[in-house]
Design a protein around this motif. Structure first.
Motif, PDB file in Angstrom:
ATOM      1  N   TRP A 167       0.863  -1.173   0.000  1.00  0.00           N
ATOM      2  CA  TRP A 167       0.000   0.000   0.000  1.00  0.00           C
ATOM      3  C   TRP A 167       0.906   1.232   0.000  1.00  0.00           C
ATOM      4  CZ3 TRP A 167      -0.015  -3.370   4.302  1.00  0.00           C
ATOM      5  CH2 TRP A 167       0.729  -2.930   5.402  1.00  0.00           C
ATOM      6  N   LYS A 168       0.331   2.396  -0.271  1.00  0.00           N
ATOM      7  CA  LYS A 168       1.133   3.623  -0.263  1.00  0.00           C
ATOM      8  C   LYS A 168       1.344   4.097   1.172  1.00  0.00           C
ATOM      9  CE  LYS A 168       0.007   5.284  -4.889  1.00  0.00           C
ATOM     10  NZ  LYS A 168      -0.560   6.408  -5.684  1.00  0.00           N
ATOM     11  N   TYR A 178       4.414   2.968   5.922  1.00  0.00           N
ATOM     12  CA  TYR A 178       4.665   3.071   4.494  1.00  0.00           C
ATOM     13  C   TYR A 178       6.049   2.518   4.166  1.00  0.00           C
ATOM     14  CZ  TYR A 178       6.816   7.225   6.515  1.00  0.00           C
ATOM     15  OH  TYR A 178       7.532   8.080   7.316  1.00  0.00           O
ATOM     16  N   GLU A 179       6.269   2.276   2.879  1.00  0.00           N
ATOM     17  CA  GLU A 179       7.586   1.838   2.435  1.00  0.00           C
ATOM     18  C   GLU A 179       8.567   2.992   2.615  1.00  0.00           C
ATOM     19  OE1 GLU A 179       9.220   0.045  -1.732  1.00  0.00           O
ATOM     20  OE2 GLU A 179       7.377  -0.836  -0.907  1.00  0.00           O
ATOM     21  N   ARG A 182       9.046   6.290   0.636  1.00  0.00           N
ATOM     22  CA  ARG A 182       7.960   7.272   0.579  1.00  0.00           C
ATOM     23  C   ARG A 182       8.032   8.300   1.697  1.00  0.00           C
ATOM     24  NH1 ARG A 182       3.927   6.171  -2.882  1.00  0.00           N
ATOM     25  NH2 ARG A 182       3.840   4.079  -3.806  1.00  0.00           N
ATOM     26  N   LYS A 185       7.651  12.047   0.602  1.00  0.00           N
ATOM     27  CA  LYS A 185       6.323  12.371   0.083  1.00  0.00           C
ATOM     28  C   LYS A 185       5.281  12.346   1.196  1.00  0.00           C
ATOM     29  CE  LYS A 185       7.024  10.772  -4.667  1.00  0.00           C
ATOM     30  NZ  LYS A 185       6.575   9.848  -5.731  1.00  0.00           N
ATOM     31  N   TRP A 186       5.471  11.433   2.152  1.00  0.00           N
ATOM     32  CA  TRP A 186       4.521  11.346   3.265  1.00  0.00           C
ATOM     33  C   TRP A 186       4.473  12.661   4.024  1.00  0.00           C
ATOM     34  CZ3 TRP A 186       6.022  11.171   8.632  1.00  0.00           C
ATOM     35  CH2 TRP A 186       4.963  10.965   9.512  1.00  0.00           C
TER      36      TRP A 186
END
Length: 217
Positions: A167-168, A178-179, A182, A185-186
């Motif tokens: 998932w994002k 999150y990965e 990311r 961007k998070w």
């Protein structure tokens, strides 16, 4: 510096003997010194030396460094007073205040969620890790808010490296998961909430109430 000089001399002597030309040896030594300098420069980290064993933290730090041009400020390896807990990265910027814990998990074990509130890494229930991350951010929020004189929310997260995260961004037990790639961007996807003056003041307060681990800054 001393190690680099020794490396250059060693390479120069060995190459010079092998090819039978001292000038080639000198050239090889110089090249070895240059390559060593480049490698060390790229490997340099603002995370204190005692924390550099974590590849995950260095990868997150590299992302967060790129946010500096956009007005974000970051503190690394911050201790929660009177506890053994630590926030790997505390970020203060235009969109708010964030606690990022970098996790390196076994890539052979899948990451999955059950019923929207249970995080598993293979057969292992990661509830304790989520609870810890949420508590760290909550405690940081309390300490910063008290010193600031106004309630400040610190958003907790786990940045996972290793296994793919299917998932994002997902909020599980109050923690954004999150990965690892990311992380930047998070943080930036949210609306602006703080001015530069507020960011500077909150950063100063956070650096005081959340001391660097083992007194290093």
């Amino acid at each position: 510096m001393r190690n680099r000089a020794l490396l250059a001399i060693l390479v120069g002597v060995v190459v010079g003997i092998l090819v039978g030309d001292w000038r080639v040896g000198v050239t090889a030594g110089v090249i070895a010194a240059i390559l060593d300098t480049v490698y060390r420069a790229r490997s340099n980290s603002t995370v204190p030396a005692w924390r550099r064993s974590s590849i995950a933290e260095r990868r997150t730090e590299a992302q967060l460094r790129k946010l500096e041009r956009n007005g974000y400020r970051t503190l690394h390896a911050r201790a929660i007073p009177d506890s053994e807990a630590q926030i790997d990265h505390l970020v203060v910027g235009p969109t708010g205040v964030y606690a990022v814990d970098s996790e390196k998990w076994d890539k052979r074990l899948p990451v999955r969620v059950q019923m929207g509130k249970k995080l598993f890494h293979g057969p292992f229930d990661m509830k304790p890790r989520l609870t810890e991350a949420k508590w760290e951010a909550s405690r940081a929020s309390e300490l910063i808010s008290e010193a600031y004189g106004k309630e400040i929310s610190v958003v907790p997260s786990l940045a996972i490296y290793g296994p793919p995260v299917p998932w994002k961004i997902m909020t599980i037990r109050g923690v954004d998961v999150y990965e690892g790639a990311r992380a930047r961007k998070w943080i930036t996807k949210r609306e602006r909430a703080l001015t530069k003056a507020e960011i500077d003041r909150l950063h100063d307060i956070a650096s005081r109430v959340l001391p660097a681990r083992y007194g290093e800054d």
